[in-house]
Design an enzyme around this catalytic site. Structure first.
Site, PDB file in Angstrom:
ATOM      1  N   ASP A  93       3.839  -4.866   7.352  1.00  0.00           N
ATOM      2  CA  ASP A  93       3.891  -5.481   6.028  1.00  0.00           C
ATOM      3  C   ASP A  93       2.816  -4.829   5.160  1.00  0.00           C
ATOM      4  OD1 ASP A  93       4.435  -7.044   3.885  1.00  0.00           O
ATOM      5  OD2 ASP A  93       3.893  -8.948   4.818  1.00  0.00           O
ATOM      6  N   ALA A  94       3.187  -3.674   4.595  1.00  0.00           N
ATOM      7  CA  ALA A  94       2.241  -2.887   3.802  1.00  0.00           C
ATOM      8  C   ALA A  94       2.621  -2.817   2.332  1.00  0.00           C
ATOM      9  CB  ALA A  94       2.138  -1.467   4.368  1.00  0.00           C
ATOM     10  N   LYS A  95       3.876  -3.133   2.006  1.00  0.00           N
ATOM     11  CA  LYS A  95       4.371  -3.141   0.620  1.00  0.00           C
ATOM     12  C   LYS A  95       4.043  -1.838  -0.104  1.00  0.00           C
ATOM     13  CE  LYS A  95       4.303  -8.176   0.324  1.00  0.00           C
ATOM     14  NZ  LYS A  95       3.714  -8.450   1.665  1.00  0.00           N
ATOM     15  N   ARG A  96       4.378  -0.737   0.536  1.00  0.00           N
ATOM     16  CA  ARG A  96       4.172   0.572  -0.075  1.00  0.00           C
ATOM     17  C   ARG A  96       5.310   0.879  -1.052  1.00  0.00           C
ATOM     18  NH1 ARG A  96      -0.384  -0.331   1.916  1.00  0.00           N
ATOM     19  NH2 ARG A  96      -1.350   1.057   3.440  1.00  0.00           N
TER      20      ARG A  96
END
Length: 268
Positions: A93-96
């Site tokens: 869950d890094a939302k890149r």
């Protein structure tokens, strides 16, 4: 195997629960661990140990490891390695999300077999344009991996953007969901979308597609009840009911029991 196949197998074997791995400072305190990379690593590896055999999918919150700099990323690498070794499907869950070569860099870091940060899927933001993600999605597909694209999130600040409308009347969130579904129809890769469990899906115009997995945060501490999964989403949707704090708040000794309790609610 594609991401879609792995997710279907994980849910069939272990149910819809996706266990978050969030070494939040308050949780580190509650567990008696230091607010440092070592504490985050012990926390993450303990969650993986408790989750293995109980759930099919885990979701480390990357930012809470990044907060400790290079040592925190090293801790995350070892947590990810433990999770892969345990046979868990891992969503980083890094939302890149960016364009061009930058997205290629994100794909290289998170979605490349053998990378120290290798995961099965990565959360990404489409708000530089869904098409800007093409290179990242293609790299994921080549590796049998995927992305979960933010579509309709539960934070109130997002509504002004995600409920804005295209000229044809569709919401921005609906356009994102439909673009991901169209790509899945072409590639059968099984990229997913993020749809908050606490939102009004009808207002966002999102109709779940069986070939597009849904990562649904908001269960547990954020208000959605595990027992309501069947009422919140159609029966043919592949939904991952994501929870973190409600599973982690009772300390290392309580994680397994909290997971078991959540699974019983989901199965009710």
């Amino acid at each position: 195997m594609t991401l879609l196949e792995r997710l279907r197998g994980a849910v069939a074997a272990h149910g819809a629960l996706c266990a978050g791995i969030d070494p939040h400072p308050a949780l580190l305190d509650a567990w008696g661990l230091g607010r440092d990379a070592g504490g985050a690593e012990r926390f993450g590896r303990a969650v993986v140990e408790a989750a293995a055999g109980r759930v099919g999918v885990v979701k480390p919150q990357v930012a809470l490891f990044e907060a400790f700099g290079a040592a925190g990323l090293g801790a995350l690498e070892r947590v990810l390695a433990d999770a892969r070794a345990a046979g868990l499907v891992v969503i980083a869950d890094a939302k890149r999300g960016d364009i061009g070569s930058t997205n290629a860099g994100y794909a290289g870091a998170w979605l490349t077999p053998g990378s120290p940060l290798e995961a099965d899927a990565l959360t990404v933001s489409p708000y530089l344009g869904v098409g800007a993600l093409d290179g990242l999605l293609e790299a994921a597909e080549r590796a049998g991996k995927g992305a979960f694209v933010l579509a309709a999130t539960s934070n109130p600040e997002a509504a002004a953007l995600q409920l804005a409308r295209h000229a044809d009347g569709r919401t921005v969130a609906q356009g994102v969901a439909e673009a991901v579904a169209a790509r899945n129809a072409e590639t059968r890769a099984g990229h997913g979308i993020v749809v908050g469990a606490t939102i009004d899906r009808a207002a966002f115009g999102i109709a779940p597609d069986p070939a597009t997995p849904i990562l649904a945060p908001g269960f547990g501490a954020q208000g959605a009840r595990f027992a309501d999964l069947g009422a919140l989403f159609p029966s043919d949707a592949l939904v991952l009911a994501s929870a973190s704090r409600s599973l982690l708040v009772h300390g290392a000794a309580g994680v397994a029991g909290a997971i078991d309790a959540a699974q019983r609610e989901l199965a009710a």
